[in-house]
Design an enzyme around this catalytic site. Structure first.
Site, PDB file in Angstrom:
ATOM      1  N   LYS A 104       0.804  -1.231   0.000  1.00  0.00           N
ATOM      2  CA  LYS A 104       0.000   0.000   0.000  1.00  0.00           C
ATOM      3  C   LYS A 104       0.837   1.281   0.000  1.00  0.00           C
ATOM      4  O   LYS A 104       0.403   2.294  -0.521  1.00  0.00           O
ATOM      5  CB  LYS A 104      -0.953   0.016   1.212  1.00  0.00           C
ATOM      6  CG  LYS A 104      -2.098  -0.971   1.083  1.00  0.00           C
ATOM      7  CD  LYS A 104      -3.072  -0.863   2.246  1.00  0.00           C
ATOM      8  CE  LYS A 104      -4.116  -1.957   2.165  1.00  0.00           C
ATOM      9  NZ  LYS A 104      -5.117  -1.916   3.230  1.00  0.00           N
TER      10      LYS A 104
ATOM     11  N   ASP B 161      -9.942   2.673   1.806  1.00  0.00           N
ATOM     12  CA  ASP B 161     -10.067   2.175   3.189  1.00  0.00           C
ATOM     13  C   ASP B 161     -10.555   3.302   4.104  1.00  0.00           C
ATOM     14  O   ASP B 161     -11.360   3.076   5.019  1.00  0.00           O
ATOM     15  CB  ASP B 161      -8.703   1.711   3.741  1.00  0.00           C
ATOM     16  CG  ASP B 161      -8.266   0.358   3.218  1.00  0.00           C
ATOM     17  OD1 ASP B 161      -9.131  -0.421   2.768  1.00  0.00           O
ATOM     18  OD2 ASP B 161      -7.051   0.081   3.260  1.00  0.00           O
TER      19      ASP B 161
HETATM   20  N1  LIG Z   1     -11.787  -4.317   7.364  1.00  0.00           N
HETATM   21  C1  LIG Z   1     -10.992  -3.914   6.400  1.00  0.00           C
HETATM   22  O1  LIG Z   1     -11.431  -3.547   5.302  1.00  0.00           O
HETATM   23  C2  LIG Z   1      -9.514  -3.834   6.644  1.00  0.00           C
HETATM   24  C3  LIG Z   1      -8.721  -3.039   5.791  1.00  0.00           C
HETATM   25  C4  LIG Z   1      -7.339  -2.977   6.058  1.00  0.00           C
HETATM   26  C5  LIG Z   1      -6.795  -3.707   7.114  1.00  0.00           C
HETATM   27  N2  LIG Z   1      -7.616  -4.475   7.892  1.00  0.00           N
HETATM   28  C6  LIG Z   1      -7.046  -5.253   9.005  1.00  0.00           C
HETATM   29  O2  LIG Z   1      -6.314  -4.370   9.840  1.00  0.00           O
HETATM   30  C7  LIG Z   1      -5.199  -5.037  10.411  1.00  0.00           C
HETATM   31  C8  LIG Z   1      -3.938  -4.215  10.199  1.00  0.00           C
HETATM   32  O3  LIG Z   1      -3.692  -4.001   8.847  1.00  0.00           O
HETATM   33  P1  LIG Z   1      -2.556  -2.936   8.388  1.00  0.00           P
HETATM   34  O4  LIG Z   1      -2.620  -2.886   6.917  1.00  0.00           O
HETATM   35  O5  LIG Z   1      -2.671  -1.676   9.151  1.00  0.00           O
HETATM   36  O6  LIG Z   1      -1.234  -3.694   8.884  1.00  0.00           O
HETATM   37  P2  LIG Z   1       0.193  -3.067   9.223  1.00  0.00           P
HETATM   38  O7  LIG Z   1       0.457  -1.856   8.391  1.00  0.00           O
HETATM   39  O8  LIG Z   1       1.140  -4.207   9.181  1.00  0.00           O
HETATM   40  O9  LIG Z   1       0.061  -2.556  10.769  1.00  0.00           O
HETATM   41  C9  LIG Z   1      -0.145  -3.459  11.816  1.00  0.00           C
HETATM   42  C10 LIG Z   1      -0.221  -2.695  13.152  1.00  0.00           C
HETATM   43  O10 LIG Z   1      -0.573  -3.631  14.160  1.00  0.00           O
HETATM   44  C11 LIG Z   1       0.465  -3.702  15.154  1.00  0.00           C
HETATM   45  N3  LIG Z   1       0.639  -5.090  15.541  1.00  0.00           N
HETATM   46  C12 LIG Z   1       0.912  -6.138  14.712  1.00  0.00           C
HETATM   47  N4  LIG Z   1       1.006  -7.280  15.440  1.00  0.00           N
HETATM   48  C13 LIG Z   1       0.814  -6.928  16.736  1.00  0.00           C
HETATM   49  C14 LIG Z   1       0.821  -7.656  17.966  1.00  0.00           C
HETATM   50  N5  LIG Z   1       1.028  -8.985  17.984  1.00  0.00           N
HETATM   51  N6  LIG Z   1       0.591  -6.976  19.110  1.00  0.00           N
HETATM   52  C15 LIG Z   1       0.384  -5.640  19.105  1.00  0.00           C
HETATM   53  N7  LIG Z   1       0.380  -4.881  17.976  1.00  0.00           N
HETATM   54  C16 LIG Z   1       0.602  -5.537  16.808  1.00  0.00           C
HETATM   55  C17 LIG Z   1       1.702  -3.135  14.486  1.00  0.00           C
HETATM   56  O11 LIG Z   1       2.538  -2.632  15.529  1.00  0.00           O
HETATM   57  P3  LIG Z   1       4.114  -2.357  15.313  1.00  0.00           P
HETATM   58  O12 LIG Z   1       4.208  -0.980  14.717  1.00  0.00           O
HETATM   59  O13 LIG Z   1       4.660  -2.443  16.691  1.00  0.00           O
HETATM   60  O14 LIG Z   1       4.613  -3.447  14.401  1.00  0.00           O
HETATM   61  C18 LIG Z   1       1.102  -2.063  13.587  1.00  0.00           C
HETATM   62  O15 LIG Z   1       0.845  -0.902  14.315  1.00  0.00           O
HETATM   63  C19 LIG Z   1      -5.192  -6.431   9.781  1.00  0.00           C
HETATM   64  O16 LIG Z   1      -5.820  -7.292  10.673  1.00  0.00           O
HETATM   65  C20 LIG Z   1      -6.030  -6.269   8.536  1.00  0.00           C
HETATM   66  O17 LIG Z   1      -6.669  -7.465   8.158  1.00  0.00           O
HETATM   67  C21 LIG Z   1      -8.952  -4.542   7.693  1.00  0.00           C
END
Ligand SMILES: NC(=O)c1ccc[n+]([C@@H]2O[C@H](COP(=O)([O-])OP(=O)(O)OC[C@H]3O[C@@H](n4cnc5c(N)ncnc54)[C@H](OP(=O)(O)O)[C@@H]3O)[C@@H](O)[C@H]2O)c1
Length: 289
Positions: A75, A111
């Site tokens: 992204k 999003d």
């Molecule tokens: N509903 C929808 O349409 C939609 C759209 C987009 C995303 N999502 C969901 O949103 C989530 C995140 O997506 P993203 O694109 O933002 O991912 P991302 O850019 O990889 O960000 C993940 C975030 O979660 C934190 N994190 C990851 N593992 C963790 C853990 N075990 N404990 C605590 N914090 C943790 C990370 O912290 P650090 O900075 O410390 O690594 C980071 O802040 C996913 O579950 C995805 O499926 C849903």
């Protein structure tokens, strides 16, 4: 009775790219909506490792792929290969939808729209409210920038505090709101929760298969909160179960997913998709997992 168009040389191609990609639900949702409107399009999924992103994007441009969705980990990095980026996506720093307009690739972030619309449709009053976002990744950025158009104060709490502080600084600078980045210790969460009206989980904690996990322990929740978990697999995470048990209003990530997809669909095809059908298809698949 009309037949859906057969796939032929001129069929328009849409796709999602990510790495990994095999669990993406976007092809199911989009192909159902395309078929429903008898549109001469097909939506595919491609596994694109980061090292192949640049050549893939240029290949798509050359071969007139009409639209692209991006998911983890593309992204942010795709932005450098696009010809134009919508101002909100530029501020967020992430693009999840690309349209090919006569060989020019234009990027948007659907999003952001999808998450905010889902909250509003669920009856959550946003204007003037205080929000706590758990996580500081791509989804946290999209949500906090779109909500910042309506609110004055937001807290970001993240495992890696530095990223929370960086996102808060971006929100302060670009959206002119009070944004504060913090760590995600129990003591910190306890004090922040008392300050806010809306609590949003954007971390993957609680997502399939780790469904027993939750980003915040139940005893920290209070029933004045509107609790939003953007995970949609499972539809009811442990976090949402805990929140509804203590009397909070709750929302899962399904409508955000459908809304972002529907907006992309409309932008690509100039047609309004059947949202009920898109949702039904996703719920059917989730029921089988
Ligand atoms: N509903 C929808 O349409 C939609 C759209 C987009 C995303 N999502 C969901 O949103 C989530 C995140 O997506 P993203 O694109 O933002 O991912 P991302 O850019 O990889 O960000 C993940 C975030 O979660 C934190 N994190 C990851 N593992 C963790 C853990 N075990 N404990 C605590 N914090 C943790 C990370 O912290 P650090 O900075 O410390 O690594 C980071 O802040 C996913 O579950 C995805 O499926 C849903």
């Amino acid at each position: 009775m009309l037949n859906n168009p057969d796939i032929k040389a001129g069929t328009n191609v849409l796709c999602v790219i990510g790495h990994p990609i095999e669990h993406s639900m976007s092809p199911i949702m989009h192909n159902a909506a395309l078929k429903d409107l008898y549109l001469d399009y097909i939506y595919l999924a491609f596994d694109v490792p980061p090292k192949d992103l640049e050549k893939t994007v240029f290949g798509f441009k050359k071969h007139d792929i009409k639209g692209i969705n991006t998911t983890i980990p593309h992204k942010e990095r795709i932005m450098q290969y696009l010809d134009q980026i919508d101002p909100l996506a530029e501020k967020i720093g992430a693009v999840n939808t690309v349209k090919n307009v006569n060989g020019r690739l234009i990027g948007k972030n659907t999003d952001a729209f999808g998450a905010k619309k889902a909250l509003i449709d669920a009856g959550c009053k946003i204007k003037g409210k205080k929000v706590l976002v758990l996580g500081a990744g791509g989804a946290a950025r999209a949500i906090s920038f779109s909500l910042s158009e309506e609110i004055n104060e937001i807290y970001i709490s993240n495992r890696t505090e530095k990223r929370a502080i960086e996102l808060a600084k971006d929100l302060n600078d670009k959206m002119k709101i009070t944004a504060i980045g913090k760590n995600s210790s129990k003591e910190m969460l306890k004090s922040l929760i008392n300050e806010v009206d809306i609590l949003i989980n954007t971390t993957p904690v609680g997502m399939y298969p780790g469904v027993s996990k939750t980003p915040i322990s139940k005893e920290l929740l209070t029933n004045h909160l509107f609790v939003y978990d953007i995970i949609y697999n499972p539809l009811q995470t442990q976090f949402l179960k805990d929140a509804s048990e203590i009397g909070c209003k709750t929302l899962n990530g399904l409508d955000m997913f459908i809304n972002q997809g529907a907006l992309a669909f409309e932008w690509w095809t100039d047609r309004t998709p059947n949202i009920k059908l898109m949702k039904k298809k996703i719920v059917e698949i989730l029921g089988k997992i």
